[in-house]
Design a protein around this motif. Structure first.
Motif, PDB file in Angstrom:
ATOM      1  N   LEU A 165       0.875  -1.245  -0.114  1.00 24.89           N
ATOM      2  CA  LEU A 165       0.065  -0.029   0.113  1.00 24.89           C
ATOM      3  C   LEU A 165       0.844   1.154  -0.006  1.00 24.89           C
ATOM      4  O   LEU A 165       1.868   1.229   0.827  1.00 24.89           O
ATOM      5  CB  LEU A 165      -0.796  -0.077   1.271  1.00 24.89           C
ATOM      6  CG  LEU A 165      -1.904  -1.114   1.184  1.00 24.89           C
ATOM      7  CD1 LEU A 165      -2.484  -1.092   2.667  1.00 24.89           C
ATOM      8  CD2 LEU A 165      -3.061  -1.090   0.195  1.00 24.89           C
ATOM      9  N   LEU A 166       0.371   2.345  -0.715  1.00 22.60           N
ATOM     10  CA  LEU A 166       1.150   3.385  -0.916  1.00 22.60           C
ATOM     11  C   LEU A 166       0.388   4.846  -0.597  1.00 22.60           C
ATOM     12  O   LEU A 166      -0.818   4.696  -0.845  1.00 22.60           O
ATOM     13  CB  LEU A 166       1.821   3.715  -2.182  1.00 22.60           C
ATOM     14  CG  LEU A 166       2.658   2.312  -2.695  1.00 22.60           C
ATOM     15  CD1 LEU A 166       2.978   2.553  -4.071  1.00 22.60           C
ATOM     16  CD2 LEU A 166       4.091   2.539  -1.982  1.00 22.60           C
TER      17      LEU A 166
ATOM     18  N   LEU B 147      -8.724   4.331   4.243  1.00 24.66           N
ATOM     19  CA  LEU B 147      -8.616   4.316   2.607  1.00 24.66           C
ATOM     20  C   LEU B 147      -8.193   2.774   2.647  1.00 24.66           C
ATOM     21  O   LEU B 147      -8.379   1.745   1.784  1.00 24.66           O
ATOM     22  CB  LEU B 147      -7.859   5.093   2.056  1.00 24.66           C
ATOM     23  CG  LEU B 147      -7.562   5.028   0.523  1.00 24.66           C
ATOM     24  CD1 LEU B 147      -8.804   4.697  -0.249  1.00 24.66           C
ATOM     25  CD2 LEU B 147      -6.541   6.168  -0.033  1.00 24.66           C
ATOM     26  N   ALA B 148      -6.959   2.428   3.565  1.00 29.11           N
ATOM     27  CA  ALA B 148      -6.524   1.060   3.265  1.00 29.11           C
ATOM     28  C   ALA B 148      -7.395  -0.006   3.667  1.00 29.11           C
ATOM     29  O   ALA B 148      -7.566  -1.123   3.075  1.00 29.11           O
ATOM     30  CB  ALA B 148      -5.315   0.940   4.479  1.00 29.11           C
TER      31      ALA B 148
ATOM     32  N   LEU C 118       0.765  -4.550   3.162  1.00 27.77           N
ATOM     33  CA  LEU C 118       1.260  -3.598   4.080  1.00 27.77           C
ATOM     34  C   LEU C 118       1.842  -2.414   3.181  1.00 27.77           C
ATOM     35  O   LEU C 118       2.282  -2.468   2.081  1.00 27.77           O
ATOM     36  CB  LEU C 118       2.341  -4.078   5.029  1.00 27.77           C
ATOM     37  CG  LEU C 118       1.847  -5.338   5.971  1.00 27.77           C
ATOM     38  CD1 LEU C 118       2.888  -5.706   6.713  1.00 27.77           C
ATOM     39  CD2 LEU C 118       0.409  -4.836   6.794  1.00 27.77           C
ATOM     40  N   THR C 119       2.130  -1.211   4.065  1.00 30.50           N
ATOM     41  CA  THR C 119       2.939  -0.179   3.262  1.00 30.50           C
ATOM     42  C   THR C 119       4.402  -0.785   3.529  1.00 30.50           C
ATOM     43  O   THR C 119       4.963  -1.452   3.984  1.00 30.50           O
ATOM     44  CB  THR C 119       2.891   1.074   4.354  1.00 30.50           C
ATOM     45  OG1 THR C 119       3.250   0.825   5.527  1.00 30.50           O
ATOM     46  CG2 THR C 119       1.267   1.506   4.196  1.00 30.50           C
TER      47      THR C 119
ATOM     48  N   SER D  87      -4.969   2.001  -8.191  1.00 27.47           N
ATOM     49  CA  SER D  87      -3.540   1.915  -8.772  1.00 27.47           C
ATOM     50  C   SER D  87      -2.615   3.129  -8.137  1.00 27.47           C
ATOM     51  O   SER D  87      -1.666   2.778  -8.071  1.00 27.47           O
ATOM     52  CB  SER D  87      -3.722   2.300 -10.317  1.00 27.47           C
ATOM     53  OG  SER D  87      -4.196   3.517 -10.605  1.00 27.47           O
ATOM     54  N   ALA D  88      -3.276   4.130  -7.637  1.00 28.67           N
ATOM     55  CA  ALA D  88      -2.357   4.941  -6.854  1.00 28.67           C
ATOM     56  C   ALA D  88      -1.795   4.643  -5.630  1.00 28.67           C
ATOM     57  O   ALA D  88      -1.033   5.116  -5.171  1.00 28.67           O
ATOM     58  CB  ALA D  88      -3.336   6.429  -6.776  1.00 28.67           C
ATOM     59  N   HIS D  89      -2.518   3.815  -5.036  1.00 34.47           N
ATOM     60  CA  HIS D  89      -2.359   3.267  -3.675  1.00 34.47           C
ATOM     61  C   HIS D  89      -1.961   1.737  -3.585  1.00 34.47           C
ATOM     62  O   HIS D  89      -1.549   1.380  -2.579  1.00 34.47           O
ATOM     63  CB  HIS D  89      -3.478   3.573  -2.857  1.00 34.47           C
ATOM     64  CG  HIS D  89      -3.839   5.116  -2.495  1.00 34.47           C
ATOM     65  ND1 HIS D  89      -2.930   6.170  -2.315  1.00 34.47           N
ATOM     66  CD2 HIS D  89      -4.701   5.744  -3.087  1.00 34.47           C
ATOM     67  CE1 HIS D  89      -3.621   7.030  -2.243  1.00 34.47           C
ATOM     68  NE2 HIS D  89      -4.778   7.090  -2.875  1.00 34.47           N
ATOM     69  N   LEU D  90      -1.644   1.017  -4.778  1.00 33.79           N
ATOM     70  CA  LEU D  90      -1.454  -0.269  -4.819  1.00 33.79           C
ATOM     71  C   LEU D  90      -0.072  -0.563  -5.564  1.00 33.79           C
ATOM     72  O   LEU D  90       0.181   0.178  -6.691  1.00 33.79           O
ATOM     73  CB  LEU D  90      -2.482  -1.210  -5.359  1.00 33.79           C
ATOM     74  CG  LEU D  90      -3.425  -1.788  -4.645  1.00 33.79           C
ATOM     75  CD1 LEU D  90      -4.500  -2.412  -5.722  1.00 33.79           C
ATOM     76  CD2 LEU D  90      -2.985  -2.646  -3.511  1.00 33.79           C
TER      77      LEU D  90
END
Length: 281
Positions: free
Chosen positions: A167-168, A176-177, A195-196, A264-267
């Motif tokens: 996650l990013l 959001l996560a 995880l981040t 996609s912005a956070h994966l």
């Protein structure tokens, strides 16, 4: 074993998830049924980076956790380690892995067991790695798997690597996560808990490892360009053709791709190389 015998064995071995309904089976086994062999979030490029970072060579004793269909195993065997042991709890995966060709003198084993409790001896490996499997575990299970990897590694020369979803960014909003995890679970029918990057590092540190290298990549598992890069043009076309002929599978794959694109912005995908942290005096 003769080549024709090996080919016959491969034809007779079912794909993991064989017999399950396409509407409810885990997404990775659905993709395997369609013919996809590279089921890693960062694709074959990130897998190759991981193996390069591990520096697998003919002196190594390698253990792969949750080895699946053997796509990474074949790359590892091409580096001719002294031994290669595949661990997977799926009987069909173990059957597939047990008939892998090993160039040169590499001794190959396939063990049906859980990644958190392999039953292998302490210190039996110089290299342990796992891909796309910690993500699917709740946090306590993640810790047990990493702890098992630490137990398996030789104290002097051991290296451990992971290749997982992430996650990013590191300070991603927890709400959001949670939403991303829920959407992933709904799409792939497996509880996904990535995880981040910072949290992956902390997990490894908590279980006695020091991260020495890492790389991230886009999560583009079902994008045409990645599909062709991972599988080759003709196999990619065959996968697409099988999906088009199976309406249930096509709906599932389309849904998975939309979820990946939505977030996609956070994966992303991440690979980390770690070594056992020396015990403090």
């Amino acid at each position: 074993m003769a080549s024709t015998d090996r080919q016959a064995l491969h034809r007779d071995v079912p794909v993991p998830g064989h017999g399950l309904d396409a509407a409810g089976m885990p997404g990775h086994w659905l993709l395997a049924r369609l013919g996809k062999r590279v089921l890693r979030p960062g694709g074959i490029e990130l897998t190759r980076w991981m193996l390069d970072a591990l520096g697998v060579d003919p002196r190594d004793r390698v253990v792969e956790l949750a080895a699946g269909l053997g796509a990474t195993a074949r790359l590892t065997l091409g580096r001719r380690p002294a031994t290669y042991t595949a661990v997977d709890r799926d009987a069909a995966a173990v059957a597939t892995l047990s008939v892998l060709d090993a160039p040169g003198p590499t001794v190959v084993h396939a063990v049906r067991s859980d990644a958190a409790n392999t039953g292998l001896p302490d210190g039996c490996a110089t290299v342990v790695y796992g891909e796309a499997m910690l993500t699917m575990q709740p946090h306590p299970a993640k810790r047990r798997v990493v702890r098992e990897a630490r137990r398996l590694l030789d104290e002097g020369t051991g290296r451990y690597a992971i290749h997982e979803l992430c996650l990013l960014p590191d300070d991603l909003d927890p709400a959001l996560a949670d939403r991303i995890n829920a959407d992933l679970g709904d799409a792939i029918h497996v509880g996904a808990r990535p995880l981040t990057p910072r949290a992956w590092s902390e997990l490894l540190a908590e279980e006695g490892f020091t991260v020495t290298a890492r790389r991230t990549a886009p999560m583009a598992l079902l994008e045409p360009r990645r599909l062709i890069a991972d599988e080759g043009l003709l196999p990619a076309l065959r996968i697409a053709g099988r999906a088009l002929r199976d309406p249930v599978a096509l709906r599932r794959v389309t849904h998975m791709r939309r979820v990946f694109q939505r977030h996609s912005a956070h994966l992303g995908a991440i690979s980390m190389l770690a070594v056992p942290t020396p015990d403090q005096p």
